[in-house]
Design a protein around this motif. Structure first.
Motif, PDB file in Angstrom:
ATOM      1  N   THR A 212      35.317  47.650  39.133  1.00 24.01           N
ATOM      2  CA  THR A 212      34.861  46.691  39.992  1.00 24.01           C
ATOM      3  C   THR A 212      35.822  45.922  40.720  1.00 24.01           C
ATOM      4  O   THR A 212      36.862  45.771  39.753  1.00 24.01           O
ATOM      5  N   PRO A 213      35.725  44.850  41.388  1.00 30.19           N
ATOM      6  CA  PRO A 213      37.435  44.580  42.634  1.00 30.19           C
ATOM      7  C   PRO A 213      37.241  43.070  41.650  1.00 30.19           C
ATOM      8  O   PRO A 213      38.119  42.314  41.756  1.00 30.19           O
ATOM      9  N   GLN A 214      36.229  42.290  41.326  1.00 26.91           N
ATOM     10  CA  GLN A 214      35.993  41.516  40.095  1.00 26.91           C
ATOM     11  C   GLN A 214      37.483  41.722  38.797  1.00 26.91           C
ATOM     12  O   GLN A 214      38.047  40.612  38.513  1.00 26.91           O
ATOM     13  N   ILE A 215      37.365  42.553  38.345  1.00 29.19           N
ATOM     14  CA  ILE A 215      37.694  43.236  37.127  1.00 29.19           C
ATOM     15  C   ILE A 215      39.596  43.217  37.464  1.00 29.19           C
ATOM     16  O   ILE A 215      39.905  43.005  37.503  1.00 29.19           O
ATOM     17  N   ALA A 216      39.139  44.274  38.718  1.00 26.14           N
ATOM     18  CA  ALA A 216      40.415  44.695  38.488  1.00 26.14           C
ATOM     19  C   ALA A 216      41.183  43.578  39.256  1.00 26.14           C
ATOM     20  O   ALA A 216      43.185  43.351  39.326  1.00 26.14           O
ATOM     21  N   GLY A 217      40.370  42.453  39.932  1.00 23.95           N
ATOM     22  CA  GLY A 217      41.766  41.249  40.738  1.00 23.95           C
ATOM     23  C   GLY A 217      41.079  40.168  39.374  1.00 23.95           C
ATOM     24  O   GLY A 217      42.461  39.219  39.607  1.00 23.95           O
ATOM     25  N   SER A 218      41.424  40.601  38.479  1.00 19.30           N
ATOM     26  CA  SER A 218      41.091  38.867  37.662  1.00 19.30           C
ATOM     27  C   SER A 218      42.218  38.920  37.101  1.00 19.30           C
ATOM     28  O   SER A 218      43.098  40.452  36.633  1.00 19.30           O
ATOM     29  N   ARG A 219      43.223  37.707  36.737  1.00 21.62           N
ATOM     30  CA  ARG A 219      44.877  37.245  36.343  1.00 21.62           C
ATOM     31  C   ARG A 219      44.601  37.852  34.490  1.00 21.62           C
ATOM     32  O   ARG A 219      45.159  38.419  33.871  1.00 21.62           O
ATOM     33  N   TYR A 220      42.644  37.707  33.997  1.00 22.98           N
ATOM     34  CA  TYR A 220      43.107  37.987  32.514  1.00 22.98           C
ATOM     35  C   TYR A 220      41.578  39.257  32.558  1.00 22.98           C
ATOM     36  O   TYR A 220      40.641  38.864  33.255  1.00 22.98           O
ATOM     37  N   ILE A 221      41.305  39.580  31.496  1.00 20.26           N
ATOM     38  CA  ILE A 221      40.613  40.442  31.615  1.00 20.26           C
ATOM     39  C   ILE A 221      40.089  40.347  29.771  1.00 20.26           C
ATOM     40  O   ILE A 221      41.177  40.632  28.681  1.00 20.26           O
TER      41      ILE A 221
END
Length: 126
Positions: free
Chosen positions: A2-11
């Motif tokens: 998902t773009p939300q996961i790939a684009g997040s600074r932290y996971i």
């Protein structure tokens, strides 16, 4: 991915103990070649848990591990990446995304370890 996961600074990387207990840890991660790559010390608990079982979940989060209320965790499988198994790929991908901050943690810490780099990559396939 998902773009939300790939684009997040932290996971928030959730690994599982042998008894099934979930342990979530906020980490830097970068998408590369369809995998989510994580850089961590080779003696960390998450590495030990991945050695015991490949099941993980990932969720976007902030630096303290707080996830947005609407964030959906994604299930995945993890594998470890050592010097022989692609650690340079993880190092390059992290440096592209996090720039000087990653370079500082990568090379600066080596001074205290007398040049040794006890790190490992974790590759997550969702």
């Amino acid at each position: 991915m998902t773009p939300q996961i790939a684009g997040s600074r932290y996971i928030s990387l959730t690994t599982f103990k042998r008894d099934g207990t979930a342990v979530a840890t906020p980490v830097w991660a970068v998408e590369d070649g369809g995998e989510l790559l994580v850089w961590t010390r080779d003696d960390s608990g998450k590495v030990k848990r991945v050695r015991n079982g490949a099941r993980v979940t990932v969720t976007p989060c902030d630096a303290r591990g707080r996830t947005p209320e609407d964030a959906e965790p994604a299930e995945g499988t993890a594998r470890l990446m050592t010097e022989e198994g692609g650690l340079d790929r993880v190092r390059r991908a992290m440096a592209r995304k996090y720039g000087w901050q990653f370079r500082l943690t990568d090379s600066g810490g080596a001074l205290f370890r007398r040049g040794r780099r006890p790190h490992v990559g974790i590759a997550v396939t969702l």
